[in-house]
Each structure stands twice: as C-alpha cells, then as structure tokens.
Write a protein that holds these residues in place. Structure first.
Motif, PDB file in Angstrom:
ATOM      1  N   ALA A  89       0.822  -1.214   0.000  1.00  0.00           N
ATOM      2  CA  ALA A  89       0.000   0.000   0.000  1.00  0.00           C
ATOM      3  C   ALA A  89       0.855   1.263   0.000  1.00  0.00           C
ATOM      4  O   ALA A  89       0.466   2.288  -0.566  1.00  0.00           O
ATOM      5  CB  ALA A  89      -0.937  -0.006   1.205  1.00  0.00           C
ATOM      6  N   SER A  90       2.025   1.163   0.605  1.00  0.00           N
ATOM      7  CA  SER A  90       2.883   2.349   0.714  1.00  0.00           C
ATOM      8  C   SER A  90       3.405   2.828  -0.628  1.00  0.00           C
ATOM      9  O   SER A  90       3.942   3.925  -0.737  1.00  0.00           O
ATOM     10  CB  SER A  90       4.077   2.062   1.633  1.00  0.00           C
ATOM     11  OG  SER A  90       3.597   1.797   2.932  1.00  0.00           O
ATOM     12  N   GLN A  91       3.271   2.007  -1.656  1.00  0.00           N
ATOM     13  CA  GLN A  91       3.669   2.448  -2.989  1.00  0.00           C
ATOM     14  C   GLN A  91       2.767   3.579  -3.474  1.00  0.00           C
ATOM     15  O   GLN A  91       3.136   4.344  -4.358  1.00  0.00           O
ATOM     16  CB  GLN A  91       3.587   1.279  -3.989  1.00  0.00           C
ATOM     17  CG  GLN A  91       4.588   0.176  -3.736  1.00  0.00           C
ATOM     18  CD  GLN A  91       5.994   0.606  -4.107  1.00  0.00           C
ATOM     19  OE1 GLN A  91       6.235   1.163  -5.163  1.00  0.00           O
ATOM     20  NE2 GLN A  91       6.928   0.351  -3.203  1.00  0.00           N
ATOM     21  N   SER A  92       1.580   3.635  -2.900  1.00  0.00           N
ATOM     22  CA  SER A  92       0.682   4.723  -3.224  1.00  0.00           C
ATOM     23  C   SER A  92       0.737   5.760  -2.110  1.00  0.00           C
ATOM     24  O   SER A  92       0.473   5.454  -0.948  1.00  0.00           O
ATOM     25  CB  SER A  92      -0.751   4.186  -3.379  1.00  0.00           C
ATOM     26  OG  SER A  92      -1.686   5.183  -3.022  1.00  0.00           O
ATOM     27  N   GLN A  93       1.090   6.981  -2.479  1.00  0.00           N
ATOM     28  CA  GLN A  93       1.214   8.028  -1.464  1.00  0.00           C
ATOM     29  C   GLN A  93      -0.121   8.300  -0.780  1.00  0.00           C
ATOM     30  O   GLN A  93      -0.169   8.660   0.383  1.00  0.00           O
ATOM     31  CB  GLN A  93       1.739   9.318  -2.098  1.00  0.00           C
ATOM     32  CG  GLN A  93       3.209   9.263  -2.466  1.00  0.00           C
ATOM     33  CD  GLN A  93       4.094   8.989  -1.253  1.00  0.00           C
ATOM     34  OE1 GLN A  93       3.959   9.609  -0.214  1.00  0.00           O
ATOM     35  NE2 GLN A  93       4.987   8.015  -1.390  1.00  0.00           N
ATOM     36  N   LEU A  94      -1.200   8.113  -1.538  1.00  0.00           N
ATOM     37  CA  LEU A  94      -2.523   8.336  -0.962  1.00  0.00           C
ATOM     38  C   LEU A  94      -2.794   7.348   0.176  1.00  0.00           C
ATOM     39  O   LEU A  94      -3.199   7.725   1.282  1.00  0.00           O
ATOM     40  CB  LEU A  94      -3.599   8.194  -2.047  1.00  0.00           C
ATOM     41  CG  LEU A  94      -5.042   8.373  -1.597  1.00  0.00           C
ATOM     42  CD1 LEU A  94      -5.365   9.831  -1.367  1.00  0.00           C
ATOM     43  CD2 LEU A  94      -6.003   7.778  -2.610  1.00  0.00           C
ATOM     44  N   LEU A  95      -2.544   6.065  -0.109  1.00  0.00           N
ATOM     45  CA  LEU A  95      -2.764   5.047   0.920  1.00  0.00           C
ATOM     46  C   LEU A  95      -1.771   5.220   2.073  1.00  0.00           C
ATOM     47  O   LEU A  95      -2.130   5.081   3.239  1.00  0.00           O
ATOM     48  CB  LEU A  95      -2.614   3.643   0.313  1.00  0.00           C
ATOM     49  CG  LEU A  95      -3.577   3.281  -0.826  1.00  0.00           C
ATOM     50  CD1 LEU A  95      -3.408   1.824  -1.220  1.00  0.00           C
ATOM     51  CD2 LEU A  95      -5.021   3.544  -0.419  1.00  0.00           C
ATOM     52  N   LYS A  96      -0.542   5.557   1.714  1.00  0.00           N
ATOM     53  CA  LYS A  96       0.490   5.727   2.730  1.00  0.00           C
ATOM     54  C   LYS A  96       0.099   6.837   3.708  1.00  0.00           C
ATOM     55  O   LYS A  96       0.241   6.710   4.922  1.00  0.00           O
ATOM     56  CB  LYS A  96       1.821   6.067   2.058  1.00  0.00           C
ATOM     57  CG  LYS A  96       3.015   6.030   2.998  1.00  0.00           C
ATOM     58  CD  LYS A  96       4.301   6.209   2.208  1.00  0.00           C
ATOM     59  CE  LYS A  96       5.535   6.053   3.063  1.00  0.00           C
ATOM     60  NZ  LYS A  96       5.635   7.034   4.147  1.00  0.00           N
ATOM     61  N   GLN A  97      -0.432   7.900   3.139  1.00  0.00           N
ATOM     62  CA  GLN A  97      -0.870   9.022   3.964  1.00  0.00           C
ATOM     63  C   GLN A  97      -1.957   8.585   4.940  1.00  0.00           C
ATOM     64  O   GLN A  97      -1.919   8.914   6.128  1.00  0.00           O
ATOM     65  CB  GLN A  97      -1.384  10.145   3.052  1.00  0.00           C
ATOM     66  CG  GLN A  97      -1.514  11.488   3.735  1.00  0.00           C
ATOM     67  CD  GLN A  97      -0.156  12.015   4.191  1.00  0.00           C
ATOM     68  OE1 GLN A  97       0.789  12.042   3.410  1.00  0.00           O
ATOM     69  NE2 GLN A  97      -0.058  12.398   5.446  1.00  0.00           N
ATOM     70  N   CYS A  98      -2.921   7.810   4.422  1.00  0.00           N
ATOM     71  CA  CYS A  98      -4.000   7.310   5.285  1.00  0.00           C
ATOM     72  C   CYS A  98      -3.431   6.472   6.422  1.00  0.00           C
ATOM     73  O   CYS A  98      -3.827   6.613   7.583  1.00  0.00           O
ATOM     74  CB  CYS A  98      -4.972   6.444   4.473  1.00  0.00           C
ATOM     75  SG  CYS A  98      -5.909   7.384   3.269  1.00  0.00           S
ATOM     76  N   ILE A  99      -2.505   5.574   6.067  1.00  0.00           N
ATOM     77  CA  ILE A  99      -1.918   4.692   7.079  1.00  0.00           C
ATOM     78  C   ILE A  99      -1.161   5.507   8.126  1.00  0.00           C
ATOM     79  O   ILE A  99      -1.330   5.318   9.336  1.00  0.00           O
ATOM     80  CB  ILE A  99      -0.962   3.670   6.412  1.00  0.00           C
ATOM     81  CG1 ILE A  99      -1.758   2.744   5.481  1.00  0.00           C
ATOM     82  CG2 ILE A  99      -0.219   2.864   7.465  1.00  0.00           C
ATOM     83  CD1 ILE A  99      -0.890   1.893   4.584  1.00  0.00           C
ATOM     84  N   ASP A 100      -0.355   6.439   7.636  1.00  0.00           N
ATOM     85  CA  ASP A 100       0.422   7.272   8.562  1.00  0.00           C
ATOM     86  C   ASP A 100      -0.479   8.032   9.520  1.00  0.00           C
ATOM     87  O   ASP A 100      -0.205   8.119  10.714  1.00  0.00           O
ATOM     88  CB  ASP A 100       1.300   8.263   7.780  1.00  0.00           C
ATOM     89  CG  ASP A 100       2.457   7.559   7.075  1.00  0.00           C
ATOM     90  OD1 ASP A 100       2.667   6.352   7.367  1.00  0.00           O
ATOM     91  OD2 ASP A 100       3.123   8.193   6.244  1.00  0.00           O
TER      92      ASP A 100
END
Lengths: 280, 164
Positions: B29-40
């Motif tokens: 998921a972290s390959q997508s900045q959008l998903l990474k942002q959500c996770i963070d």
C-alpha cells in the motif's frame, strides 16, 4: 464503459504530450481536436515540455543537418555543459509566446561573488552576451571581440543564440540595441525581456524595444571583425510603448507578439532575482 | 487487537468504487502516497484496528492492476540491482492493455499518487502515439475532429514546417 482520452484530466494530457520526443509531433497533434489545440498551445504546456530534458533539441544529434556546425560545438565554445537543465531552478521563465518560452539561465550567476562581474551591471562593458536557446538566454561578458568599446557608443550588443523552430537550427546573432538610458537610474534594473517566435525575436532592454527578424539578415558594414558565420543586426527602434498592466502586445510585421507579465531584474545579488508569474 | 506491541498496522482494506474489498499489506500500500498518507494518519492516532480506505474513483478492474503493480514494486523496493528486470516487467505489464485501460490506469495512478506508475503510463502512451498520424490518434483515443476544413488548413498553414 471505456475511457477515452477526453476523460483524462488536462494535467494528465499535458504529462503525456510533454513526453513526446519531437515538437513536430506536438504540433501535428494540435490538429486532433480543438481541446487539444488549446491545451498544447498553452505556455503551461510548453514549460512542462521543456522540463523534459530529452526534449531539448540539443540532445538530438539527428536534428543536425550535414555540413552545419553542431550546436554541441557551438555551446562548448561558450563553456556551457549540456546537462544544465536538471538545475531547472536556475532558469527563470522570462516570457512565453505560443510554442516558445524564453528563459534566462542564471546558473552562471552563482559563481559571481561580486556584482562588478555581472555583465548587466558593468557599465564600462560595452557588450552583453546573451544566449537564447529553445529559448534559453544566458548572459556572459563578451571581451574578446575586435570591436573597441567606446564609452560613447550609444549601442549595446546583445549576443544571442537563437533557436529557429522552422529548421531546428541555432543561429548566432549580434543584436545592436540602442542604449540611450540615463545610466545612473538603471544600475539595478538593467535587464531584458524578449520573445522568440518563428524566427522572430523581440528584445526589451529596459524601456527600449528592439525587434529584428533573424531570417532577414543585413550584415553590418562598419565592422572589421570577421562575422561571416554570424549575423549582425540592428534593432529597429520602436516607439516606447505604454502598456497597461498585465499582458502586453507588440505589433511587428503584422504579427502580434504578446509579452506576458513577467519581470526580470538582475540585481548584484542573485538571491534577489525575482520575476512575476507568467500569466497563462 | 492489543497483541501487537507497536502501533503499526500490517495491512489495510481498500474499497473500490464498485464496492469490492481488497486486503493489502502495508508495504504494498505504501507504494501509493494516498494510501500511505492514510496509514500514517491512522498510526499517528495510535489505532490498531484494520482501516478501510474507500477509493471512489477506481473500479475493481483497475484497482487490481494498480495493486499488481504496487506489489511488484514493493518486492523490489529494497533492491537496487534489479532495475533492469523491473523495467522489463513494467514494459510487459503495460503492453497487455488497450488504450482505454491505459487511460484509466493513468488516472488511477494519478488519483492514488503512485508517481512511478503515472510516469510509466504517460511515457508509454507518449511513446505509442509518437509515430501515429493525426487520424490514428483520433481513432485510438476516440476523439471527434471538431475543426472545420478551413480551421484545419489555418493550423497547418501556421505551422507549415511541422507538416512537411
């Protein structure tokens, strides 16, 4: 439900077309539809296009016709490496017109630790050396010409490299620009603006406008220096225009040239360089 | 669950626009900045629950492809040596699709902020249209010619050098 290119956001279209290797294809693509035409004619697109360094004509050897001096060589004699585009931040977009952008290459300024070396500020230096490529201009002092520098010479010489989109060739041009400005007043704001389109360059030096057509060459007769492979041109004087704020238009040979509201000042300290946004 | 010692999540659930759920591990998921942002964001709040990220602009078909790409690139994320192999894979990956899929994929990559995929798609499309005629470009992208013959002639005239 299929997605057509019309559904793509404009930014994505710009992303795609900016990656086309040859500008010819970009221009041909303008015929696809009105939407694409307006998108590809937008200065925003051109700026994006120029950011892809592979798109620079200088990177394309095959564009050099036989018998012509390769631009690579031309530029090596100016001490400019070809990989300058990555430091994009040192390029200021001065102005744009249709397919072309004029940028000032400020990277050399970094090496100037005092302003006396600034070619724009050294008043005794009669010559200003500027370069235009796709359209990048680069000011460096020109010292080794046979021309004597006369304190009373009412002209400044702009040495330009002009990229002619018609035949993908670089042309070396010395432009004599009338210089009848009270010197003291302009020490800090001596700069130029210009647009190049279809072989037409418009240079603005302070409040003075000079225009010339690089394809319409009249050799300068009162010089002893050998300029056989270069063209010396005299800027035609134009009445000082009174422009309203914002977009500025000049007429020249029935062509309308728009100068967008951008402003370049070359102050002693590069950190103080500034310019307005390019209106799109 | 409290069993996890840290507050980091191991996987997220992503929901496509047509309401299909995809379980994605965090590295992918972290390959997508959008998903990474959500996770963070969730990790900052200290949540240990599995989070659901709805993607209202991406269909299952396309999401599957984006995730396939992310998975491959997550595998290679720590490995610089396999650049060539990855490039080869990228090319093979895109070659399979028609233009409609490519366009959707490009938009999804943009929406999900997967910059490498976006670059890849844009370059791929650019490369594939560079040898085409205007008519072929219209056909491929399903664009109607809205110029009058006069307008078309004017443009050609103005840029004659490009139409030699």
């Amino acid at each position: 439900s299929s997605t057509t290119i019309n559904d793509l956001f404009d930014e994505l279209l710009i992303e795609i077309f900016a990656r086309l290797g040859s500008y010819e294809i970009v221009i041909r693509s303008k015929l696809v539809s009105k939407h694409l035409l307006s998108l590809l004619s937008n200065p925003k697109f051109v700026i994006e296009y120029l950011k892809h360094k592979s798109n620079l004509p200088l990177h394309k050897k095959e564009q050099q016709p036989h018998g012509q001096i390769p631009s690579r060589k031309v530029f090596s004699c100016f001490n400019l490496s070809l990989n300058f585009l990555p430091c994009w931040s040192w390029f200021e977009v001065v102005t744009t017109y249709k397919d072309l952008v004029l940028c000032l290459d400020l990277s050399k300024e970094k090496d100037h630790d005092n302003h006396h070396q600034d070619p724009y500020l050294n008043e005794r230096e009669g010559n200003i050396d500027c370069r235009l490529r796709v359209v990048v201009a680069h000011p460096i002092p020109r010292r080794t010409t046979g021309r004597s520098v006369d304190d009373h010479d009412p002209y400044k010489i702009l040495n330009l490299m002009v990229y002619c989109s018609e035949n993908s060739l670089w042309k070396k041009i010395h432009l004599r620009v009338p210089l009848s400005i009270p010197k003291r007043n302009h020490v800090e704001s001596l700069g130029f603006k210009g647009v190049l389109c279809k072989g037409m360059v418009c240079i603005r030096l302070i409040a003075h406008y000079g225009m010339f057509n690089p394809f319409d060459v009249t050799p300068n007769t009162n010089t002893n220096t050998n300029i056989s492979d270069e063209d010396e041109l005299e800027a035609r004087k134009m009445r000082p225009p009174c422009f309203p704020h914002g977009r500025k238009n000049l007429e020249c040979d029935e062509r309308l040239i728009s100068i967008y509201n951008s402003y370049i000042v070359i102050p002693p300290n590069p950190a103080r360089n500034r310019h307005g946004a390019v209106n799109v | 669950m409290a069993s996890s010692s840290s507050s980091s999540l191991s996987r997220v659930v992503v929901k496509s626009s047509d309401n299909n759920l995809f379980v994605v591990n965090k590295k992918v998921a972290s390959q997508s900045q959008l998903l990474k942002q959500c996770i963070d964001n969730m990790e900052e709040k200290g949540t240990n629950d599995v989070i659901l990220i709805p993607l209202s602009n991406v269909t299952s078909n396309i999401l599957t492809l984006v995730l396939e790409y992310c998975e491959k690139h997550a595998d290679f994320a720590d490995d610089d040596n396999n650049n060539q192999e990855l490039k080869q894979w990228d090319h093979e990956f895109l070659k399979k699709f028609d233009y409609a899929t490519l366009n959707s994929l490009t938009m999804a990559a943009d929406y999900m902020v997967t910059k490498s995929l976006l670059n890849l798609c844009c370059q791929f499309i650019a490369d594939s249209i560079k040898d085409l005629t205007v008519q072929q470009i219209r056909q491929i992208f399903d664009i109607k010619n809205d110029f009058t013959p006069q307008e078309e002639a004017d443009i050609k005239n103005e840029n004659a050098w490009a139409f030699r």
